[in-house]
Structure formats: structure tokens, C-alpha cells
Scaffold this motif. Structure first.
Motif, mmCIF file in Angstrom:
data_model
loop_
_atom_site.group_PDB
_atom_site.id
_atom_site.type_symbol
_atom_site.label_atom_id
_atom_site.label_comp_id
_atom_site.label_asym_id
_atom_site.label_seq_id
_atom_site.Cartn_x
_atom_site.Cartn_y
_atom_site.Cartn_z
ATOM 1 N N ASN A 111 -4.261 23.129 -53.082
ATOM 2 C CA ASN A 111 -4.147 22.410 -51.814
ATOM 3 C C ASN A 111 -3.854 23.524 -50.813
ATOM 4 O O ASN A 111 -2.839 24.120 -50.729
ATOM 5 C CB ASN A 111 -3.070 21.331 -51.721
ATOM 6 N N ILE A 112 -4.725 23.598 -49.662
ATOM 7 C CA ILE A 112 -4.650 24.501 -48.656
ATOM 8 C C ILE A 112 -4.615 24.051 -47.200
ATOM 9 O O ILE A 112 -5.420 23.034 -46.829
ATOM 10 C CB ILE A 112 -5.955 25.596 -48.788
ATOM 11 N N LEU A 113 -3.485 24.386 -46.471
ATOM 12 C CA LEU A 113 -3.367 24.075 -45.087
ATOM 13 C C LEU A 113 -3.995 25.323 -44.327
ATOM 14 O O LEU A 113 -3.430 26.092 -44.008
ATOM 15 C CB LEU A 113 -2.113 23.792 -44.734
ATOM 16 N N ALA A 114 -5.141 25.034 -43.771
ATOM 17 C CA ALA A 114 -5.838 26.163 -43.025
ATOM 18 C C ALA A 114 -5.462 25.898 -41.329
ATOM 19 O O ALA A 114 -5.686 24.887 -40.856
ATOM 20 C CB ALA A 114 -7.570 25.916 -43.186
ATOM 21 N N ALA A 115 -5.118 26.916 -40.893
ATOM 22 C CA ALA A 115 -4.581 27.137 -39.380
ATOM 23 C C ALA A 115 -5.223 28.335 -38.824
ATOM 24 O O ALA A 115 -4.851 29.303 -39.553
ATOM 25 C CB ALA A 115 -3.226 27.065 -39.333
ATOM 26 N N VAL A 116 -5.774 28.279 -37.810
ATOM 27 C CA VAL A 116 -6.487 29.417 -37.097
ATOM 28 C C VAL A 116 -5.839 29.369 -35.748
ATOM 29 O O VAL A 116 -5.635 28.162 -35.131
ATOM 30 C CB VAL A 116 -7.795 29.184 -36.929
ATOM 31 N N ASP A 117 -5.287 30.519 -35.211
ATOM 32 C CA ASP A 117 -4.948 30.282 -33.826
ATOM 33 C C ASP A 117 -6.029 30.300 -33.121
ATOM 34 O O ASP A 117 -6.755 30.866 -32.825
ATOM 35 C CB ASP A 117 -4.348 31.897 -33.807
ATOM 36 N N ALA A 118 -5.711 29.204 -32.098
ATOM 37 C CA ALA A 118 -6.539 28.735 -31.225
ATOM 38 C C ALA A 118 -6.269 29.063 -29.777
ATOM 39 O O ALA A 118 -6.836 28.703 -28.752
ATOM 40 C CB ALA A 118 -6.681 27.294 -31.320
ATOM 41 N N ARG A 119 -5.491 29.976 -29.531
ATOM 42 C CA ARG A 119 -4.784 30.301 -28.132
ATOM 43 C C ARG A 119 -3.988 29.224 -27.516
ATOM 44 O O ARG A 119 -4.061 28.248 -28.292
ATOM 45 C CB ARG A 119 -5.825 31.110 -27.485
ATOM 46 N N MET A 120 -3.566 29.427 -26.347
ATOM 47 C CA MET A 120 -3.207 27.893 -25.607
ATOM 48 C C MET A 120 -2.042 27.474 -26.339
ATOM 49 O O MET A 120 -1.853 26.111 -26.086
ATOM 50 C CB MET A 120 -4.228 27.265 -25.094
ATOM 51 N N LYS A 121 -1.088 28.301 -27.263
ATOM 52 C CA LYS A 121 -0.187 27.685 -27.983
ATOM 53 C C LYS A 121 -0.569 26.613 -28.854
ATOM 54 O O LYS A 121 0.011 25.631 -29.320
ATOM 55 C CB LYS A 121 0.919 27.174 -27.099
ATOM 56 N N GLU A 122 -1.761 26.779 -29.551
ATOM 57 C CA GLU A 122 -2.461 25.620 -30.273
ATOM 58 C C GLU A 122 -2.983 26.321 -31.553
ATOM 59 O O GLU A 122 -3.324 27.674 -31.570
ATOM 60 C CB GLU A 122 -3.424 24.528 -29.802
ATOM 61 N N VAL A 123 -3.372 25.569 -32.538
ATOM 62 C CA VAL A 123 -4.006 25.984 -33.660
ATOM 63 C C VAL A 123 -5.112 24.939 -34.012
ATOM 64 O O VAL A 123 -4.806 23.742 -33.753
ATOM 65 C CB VAL A 123 -3.088 26.023 -34.809
ATOM 66 N N TYR A 124 -6.124 25.580 -34.672
ATOM 67 C CA TYR A 124 -7.091 24.733 -35.228
ATOM 68 C C TYR A 124 -6.540 24.315 -36.823
ATOM 69 O O TYR A 124 -6.103 25.203 -37.486
ATOM 70 C CB TYR A 124 -8.504 25.526 -35.518
#
Length: 230
Positions: A111-124
Motif C-alpha cells: 500500500n503506497i501513498l504517492a505524494a509529489v511536491d506540487a509547489r504552491m504549498k500543495e502535493v499531488y
């Protein structure tokens, strides 16, 4: 034998992979702002090394995002051009799914929680569950949001992956109830994993014609043009 060329340029890494009947060769480099210069030469070199022509491919896959707006446009544009030239379909693959797949293999976690830095203090953000055969199941929906608002799916034994965990590890760990060490924060999406997921999608008939190959930005305002001054 299924043959796929895969392109992934959604983040700082640039990669191209060639899939042939389950075997994958890849060129990968952390190369910010060099994606456009590397993709085509790498694709040509991989096919030349394998002794195959563009026309012998069954499809071309690409990481459709979310990710860098410029990187996604490069991947989609190159993929469309190659697919039109080869007269083959396109397989769009979620960049978050490919990132999660690679992290699943590297960590052994299902089980993987993928999070990519989206800038603007948000994540994908995307939560993926993998079965014993490596098939990916998206739990909920992919989204872009503040790190303290990421939706946590039911169940336990989740594990983090991606640059979002590096940028916001304290917030994400607190929101998800995970130890701060339970992640692969430096993990990048690879074209090799785009290719592996694309092989499953291709065999399921989930291809599109080249003109329909488009990025998935998740942010609604990505295409907004500046308003004229008044």
C-alpha cells in the motif's frame, strides 16, 4: 511479443524505456530543464541497441501526470509525434501510479501513498494498493491539495513515496499516522515502471489515438492565460 516505448518527464528526472515481452531497458537521469534535449536521442538509442524500428512498436506510453507542466507537455508532444509517425496507439499512464509501482517493488510494501511536491504549498496525491501480481488499484481519486488535507484511505500498513514526503514529511506523517521514516522520499517515477503498467493497460485495451494523448494536470488553472491589463 509486445513492444512498447515509454517516456516519463513529469518531474526533475528524465527517463525513456523500451519494453519487449516483459524485459525492460531504460535510460534515466536527474536532469532538470534537459528533458527536451534528451528524450528523442535516448529513444532512438534504445531502439537502435535493440535492433528494432519505430514501426515495429505496438504502442507508445507516457507519464501523463500530474507533474511539471512543461515536462508533461514535452512527454505528450513527443509521444504524439512518434505515435503518428509509427501509426500506433498511445497508452497514457498516471505518473503517481508509476511512482507508486516502483516504490512498491523497492520497499516490498503493498500500500503506497504517492505524494509529489506540487509547489504552491500543495502535493499531488494518490493512494495505490498492489496485489501479488503487481496490479495497481487506485483507492479514491488522485488530487492536488495541501499536505494537511490529503485524504487517507481506510486500512493500515501504508507507506509513503515521492518528493512530497521530503518537502512535508512532518505534516504528511501526522496526517497519515505514519512514522516519519516510513517513506521513500527520494523516489522518482521511472519510464520503466510507466512501461510495465502500460503493458497491462494495453492488453486490457486501454489505449487512445495519438491526438487524444494529453497531460493530466489536476490543477484547473494550468491553462489560464494572463488577463489583459485595463
Amino acid at each position: 511479443m509486445l513492444r512498447l516505448l515509454a517516456i516519463e518527464t513529469a518531474g526533475e528526472a528524465c527517463s525513456v524505456a523500451l519494453y519487449q515481452g516483459g524485459e525492460v531497458t531504460e535510460r534515466f537521469e536527474i536532469a532538470p530543464r534537459r528533458h527536451a534535449a534528451l528524450v528523442l536521442p535516448w529513444a532512438e538509442a534504445l531502439m537502435a541497441d535493440a535492433g528494432i524500428a519505430l514501426s515495429q512498436l505496438d504502442a507508445i506510453a507516457f507519464g501523463r501526470g500530474p507533474g511539471s507542466f512543461t515536462g508533461l507537455r514535452i512527454a505528450a508532444g513527443v509521444t504524439q509525434g512518434l505515435a503518428f509517425g509509427a501509426d500506433v496507439p498511445v497508452v497514457p499512464v498516471s505518473t503517481l501510479a508509476a511512482l507508486a509501482y516502483g516504490a512498491h517493488v523497492a520497499s516490498g510494501k503493498a500500500n503506497i501513498l504517492a505524494a509529489v511536491d506540487a509547489r504552491m504549498k500543495e502535493v499531488y496525491w494518490g493512494a495505490y494498493r498492489f496485489d501479488g501480481r503487481g496490479n495497481a488499484e487506485l483507492i479514491g481519486e488522485e488530487c492536488v491539495c495541501a499536505p494537511d488535507l490529503v485524504p487517507l484511505p481506510a486500512g493500515d500498513d501504508w507507506y509513503g513515496a515521492g518528493s512530497g514526503w521530503e518537502s512535508y514529511v512532518d505534516v504528511l506523517s501526522g496526517q497519515c499516522g505514519l512514522p516519519e521514516a516510513d517513506n521513500l522520499s527520494d523516489w522518482q517515477s521511472h519510464a520503466a515502471d510507466v512501461a510495465r503498467l502500460a503493458s497491462v493497460l494495453y492488453q486490457a485495451g486501454e489505449m487512445v489515438s495519438p491526438e487524444l494523448a494529453s497531460p493530466v494536470y489536476l490543477r484547473n488553472n494550468v491553462a489560464d492565460k494572463p488577463k489583459p491589463k485595463v
